[in-house]
Enzyme design. Structure first.
Site, short mmCIF file in Angstrom:
data_model
loop_
_atom_site.label_atom_id
_atom_site.label_comp_id
_atom_site.label_asym_id
_atom_site.label_seq_id
_atom_site.Cartn_x
_atom_site.Cartn_y
_atom_site.Cartn_z
N CYS A 141 -1.89 9.34 2.57
CA CYS A 141 -1.35 9.12 1.06
C CYS A 141 -2.99 9.71 -0.09
O CYS A 141 -2.01 8.91 -0.97
CB CYS A 141 -1.33 7.63 1.33
N GLU A 146 0.97 -1.00 0.13
CA GLU A 146 -0.06 -0.07 0.25
C GLU A 146 0.82 1.38 0.18
O GLU A 146 1.41 2.24 1.29
CB GLU A 146 -0.48 0.03 1.36
P1 NAD Z 1 7.87 5.20 7.13
O1 NAD Z 1 9.25 5.61 7.55
O2 NAD Z 1 7.64 5.28 9.71
O3 NAD Z 1 7.99 3.40 7.02
C1 NAD Z 1 7.10 2.42 7.21
C2 NAD Z 1 7.21 1.35 7.84
O4 NAD Z 1 9.12 0.79 6.86
C3 NAD Z 1 7.50 0.93 8.95
O5 NAD Z 1 7.05 0.22 9.90
C4 NAD Z 1 9.63 1.71 9.09
O6 NAD Z 1 9.88 0.93 10.40
C5 NAD Z 1 9.81 0.28 7.96
N1 NAD Z 1 10.87 0.23 7.26
C6 NAD Z 1 11.27 1.98 7.20
N2 NAD Z 1 12.29 2.16 6.62
C7 NAD Z 1 13.09 0.42 5.96
C8 NAD Z 1 14.17 -0.68 6.27
N3 NAD Z 1 14.99 -0.09 4.91
N4 NAD Z 1 13.86 -2.04 6.11
C9 NAD Z 1 12.76 -2.37 6.19
N5 NAD Z 1 11.61 -1.24 7.19
C10 NAD Z 1 11.60 0.32 6.83
O7 NAD Z 1 6.75 5.43 6.91
P2 NAD Z 1 6.76 6.49 5.52
O8 NAD Z 1 7.29 5.06 4.25
O9 NAD Z 1 7.32 7.40 5.30
O10 NAD Z 1 5.07 6.60 5.18
C11 NAD Z 1 4.72 7.68 4.40
C12 NAD Z 1 4.62 6.45 2.81
O11 NAD Z 1 3.67 5.83 2.72
C13 NAD Z 1 4.03 8.02 1.58
O12 NAD Z 1 4.39 7.43 0.40
C14 NAD Z 1 2.69 7.38 1.56
O13 NAD Z 1 1.86 7.79 0.15
C15 NAD Z 1 2.17 6.07 2.36
N6 NAD Z 1 1.56 5.64 2.47
C16 NAD Z 1 0.67 4.52 1.57
C17 NAD Z 1 -1.07 4.39 2.52
C18 NAD Z 1 -1.38 3.59 1.70
O14 NAD Z 1 -2.26 3.11 2.23
N7 NAD Z 1 -1.58 3.16 0.21
C19 NAD Z 1 -1.57 4.69 3.41
C20 NAD Z 1 -0.17 5.80 4.13
C21 NAD Z 1 0.66 6.06 3.72
#
Ligand code: NAD
Length: 469
Positions: free
Chosen positions: A257, A223
Site C-alpha cells: 500500500c 486503511e
Molecule cells: P481485497 O480484494 O482482499 O479486499 C479487502 C477485503 O475486502 C477482503 O477481505 C474482501 O473479502 C473484502 N471485500 C471485497 N469486496 C467486498 C465487497 N464488495 N463488500 C464487502 N467486502 C468486500 O483487497 P484489495 O482491496 O484489493 O487490497 C488492495 C488495496 O488495499 C490497495 O488499494 C492497497 O493500497 C490497500 N491497502 C492498504 C493498506 C493500508 O494499511 N493502508 C494495506 C494494504 C493494502
C-alpha cells in the site's frame, strides 16, 4: 533458487447462516466481562506470539502458494508484524490501561480518563500482506479488551485456510472468531452490529463498509491506498535513491500500500536515476526475476491483466516482460509518461514504475497537490528547505525523507491515511487507542458542596458569574 510456484485454491467460505449466531455468541462473551481482565488480554497476546512462532513455516508455505512471496519478506514484513506488535503490547499493557490523570479542578474534584473496550469489533483484511494486516490490528483489539471477528482476504486462499485452521487452536474461540469468505460472507458480516470496524483494502469497498456501518452508527477505521509519489530533486544522492526506490517498489512486486507509485524526477537527474534504477534491479535479482525466489508474483490473473494493460503504448526504459501463466511481471520502469495516461489515474499496485520529468520542486508540489492525498509521500533530497516545503505544502498519511516504506517500521508512529487514503490510524499504542473508548471521569467528594451553583439564581449569584467568566 527458483521461485515458489503459485498453487490454485478454491475460494474459502464460512456458512453464511452461522454468521449472525456467531456474532451474538461473541457479544454474549463480551457481556460477561471475560475479555476485560489484563490476564485474559495477556494470555491471548502470548498465544498469538506462540501461534506465529510455531506455525511460521506453514504460514510461509501458504504465502508462497498464494503469491510466491519470498521467505524473507514473508517473515519480516508479514508474519513478523504480529510478534513485534504483540510483544510491544505485552510490555506496555499496564501503562496503556492505567487511568490517565486529567488534573484536579478547584471545587470540583479529580479528573481522569479510563480506556474502555468497545465491545465486539470486526477486522477485515486484504491479500497483499494477508497475515500481518489481519493479526496486527488484532493485537490492538485484544490489548483493549474486545471480542473480535477476523475476516481474512479470500484472494489469498491458502493463507486464509491456514489461519482458519490454526488460530482457533491458540485463541479463546468464545471471544475471537475467524470468518472465511469473500463478498457474500463480508456482506453478511456487515449486516451485524459491531462496535468498531477496521477495514484495510481499496477505497471502493471502503465506501461499502462505511455505508453498512452507518446503519448501526458504528465507527470505522479505514486503511486504504492511493498513488504515493516519490519526488527526487537535483541534490539527492542518485545511486542510493535509486536503490531505496527500487527496494520499496519491487518488494512484494509492488503490491504494497505504501510502495512508491510513481517518481517525479528533476529534469537534470532523470536519466541518471533511470540508469541507477536498472543497476539496482540487476544487483537485487542478478538480472533474472522470472524464476527468482526473491521476487513475488502478481496475486491473480485479474490483477495481471490489469497491470499488463497499463503498460501498453508506454515508453519502457527497462523491464516490460509479462507472462500470464504464473502471473509474472518483470520489474519495469517507464519514462516519458504523460500525466494523462491511464497508469497515472489509479493506484498501480504492481511492479511498474512511471518516471515523470519535472522542472524543480514547485512543479513537483503542484503535481502532488493536483492528485488525491496519498498514503505515503517520499522525498529524496539533501536540501533542508526542500524538505520543509514538501512537508508543509503537501498532505499525506505519512512521509519518509530519503527512504521508502521504512517509516511504517516505527510502532511509536501512527500508521494511517488522510482523506481518500484512509481515516484513523494504528500500530503500537495507536492500535490500542483505536479499539478503546476514552471515558472521561470526574470524581467529587461529599464534603465541599458549593451552594451558589444551584437555583435559585439570585442577582448576586448571576453578577458573580458575570464577573468571573
Ligand atoms: P481485497 O480484494 O482482499 O479486499 C479487502 C477485503 O475486502 C477482503 O477481505 C474482501 O473479502 C473484502 N471485500 C471485497 N469486496 C467486498 C465487497 N464488495 N463488500 C464487502 N467486502 C468486500 O483487497 P484489495 O482491496 O484489493 O487490497 C488492495 C488495496 O488495499 C490497495 O488499494 C492497497 O493500497 C490497500 N491497502 C492498504 C493498506 C493500508 O494499511 N493502508 C494495506 C494494504 C493494502
Amino acid at each position: 533458487m527458483s521461485a515458489a510456484a503459485i498453487q490454485p485454491a478454491n475460494i474459502p467460505s464460512s456458512p453464511i447462516d452461522e454468521i449472525a449466531p456467531l456474532v451474538a455468541r461473541l457479544r454474549q462473551t463480551f457481556e460477561t466481562g471475560r475479555t476485560k481482565p489484563l490476564a485474559w488480554r495477556r494470555a491471548q497476546l502470548e498465544a498469538l506470539i506462540r501461534f506465529a512462532k510455531e506455525n511460521s513455516d506453514a504460514l510461509v508455505e501458504a504465502l508462497q502458494a498464494d503469491m510466491g512471496k519470498p521467505e524473507l519478506e514473508a517473515r519480516a514484513a508479514d508474519i513478523g508484524q504480529i510478534t513485534q506488535e504483540a510483544k510491544l503490547a505485552l510490555k506496555n499493557l499496564k501503562k496503556w490501561t492505567r487511568p490517565q490523570s486529567a488534573g484536579r479542578i478547584p471545587f470540583m474534584g479529580k479528573s481522569f480518563v479510563i480506556r474502555d473496550p468497545l465491545g465486539v469489533v470486526l477486522i477485515v483484511a486484504p491479500w497483499n500482506y494477508p497475515v500481518g494486516l489481519l493479526l496486527s490490528p488484532l493485537v490492538g483489539a485484544i490489548a483493549a479488551g474486545n471480542a473480535v471477528v477476523l475476516k481474512p482476504s479470500e484472494v489469498t486462499a491458502h493463507t486464509s485456510a491456514i489461519l482458519a485452521e490454526l488460530l482457533p487452536k491458540y485463541l479463546d474461540t468464545d471471544a475471537i472468531a475467524l470468518v472465511e469468505g469473500g463478498v457474500p460472507e463480508t456482506t453478511a458480516l456487515l449486516e451485524q452490529r459491531f462496535d468498531h470496524i477496521m477495514y484495510t483494502g481499496n477505497g471502493s469497498v471502503a465506501k461499502v463498509v462505511m455505508a453498512a456501518a452507518t446503519k448501526h452508527l458504528t465507527p470505522v477505521t479505514l486503511e486504504l491506498g492511493g498513488k504515493s509519489p516519490c519526488i527526487v530533486d537535483r541534490t539527492a544522492d542518485i545511486p542510493v535513491t535509486a536503490r531505496r526506490i527500487a527496494w520499496g517498489k519491487f518488494m512484494n512486486a509492488g503490491q504494497t500500500c505504501i510502495a512508491p507509485d510513481y517518481v517525479l524526477a528533476d529534469d537534470s537527474i532523470e536519466e541518471e536515476l533511470i540508469r541507477e534504477l536498472k543497476k539496482s534491479v540487476e544487483e537485487f535479482y542478478g538480472g533474472e526475476t522470472k524464476n527468482n525466489a526473491d521476487y513475488t508474483r502478481i496475486v491473480n490473473g485479474r490483477h495481471h491483466e490489469r497491470l499488463s494493460k497499463l503498460m501498453v503504448g508506454q515508453d519502457i526504459a527497462f523491464g516490460g516482460a509479462t507472462e500470464a501463466e504464473g502471473c509474472y511481471i518483470e520489474p519495469t520502469v517507464l519514462r516519458n509518461v504523460s500525466p494523462d495516461s491511464p497508469i497515472m489515474e489509479g493506484e498501480i499496485f504492481g511492479p511498474v514504475l512511471p518516471v515523470l520529468r519535472i522542472k524543480g520542486l514547485t512543479e513537483a508540489i503542484e503535481f502532488v497537490n493536483r492528485g488525491e492525498k496519498p498514503l505515503a509521500l517520499y522525498l529524496f533530497s539533501n536540501d533542508s528547505t526542500a524538505e520543509k516545503r514538501v512537508l508543509s505544502e503537501t498532505s499525506s498519511g505519512g512521509a519518509c525523507i530519503n527512504g521508502t516504506i521504512m517509516h511504517i517500521g516505527n510502532s511509536k508512529m501512527p500508521f494511517g491515511g488522510v482523506g481518500p487514503s484512509g481515516m484513523g490510524a494504528y500500530h503500537g499504542q495507536h492500535s490500542f487507542e483505536t479499539f478503546s473508548h476514552r471515558k472521561a471521569v470526574l470524581r467529587r467528594g461529599f464534603k465541599f458542596d458549593l451552594k451558589m451553583m444551584y437555583p435559585p439564581y439570585t442577582k448576586a449569584r448571576t453578577n458573580f458569574v458575570k464577573k468571573v467568566m
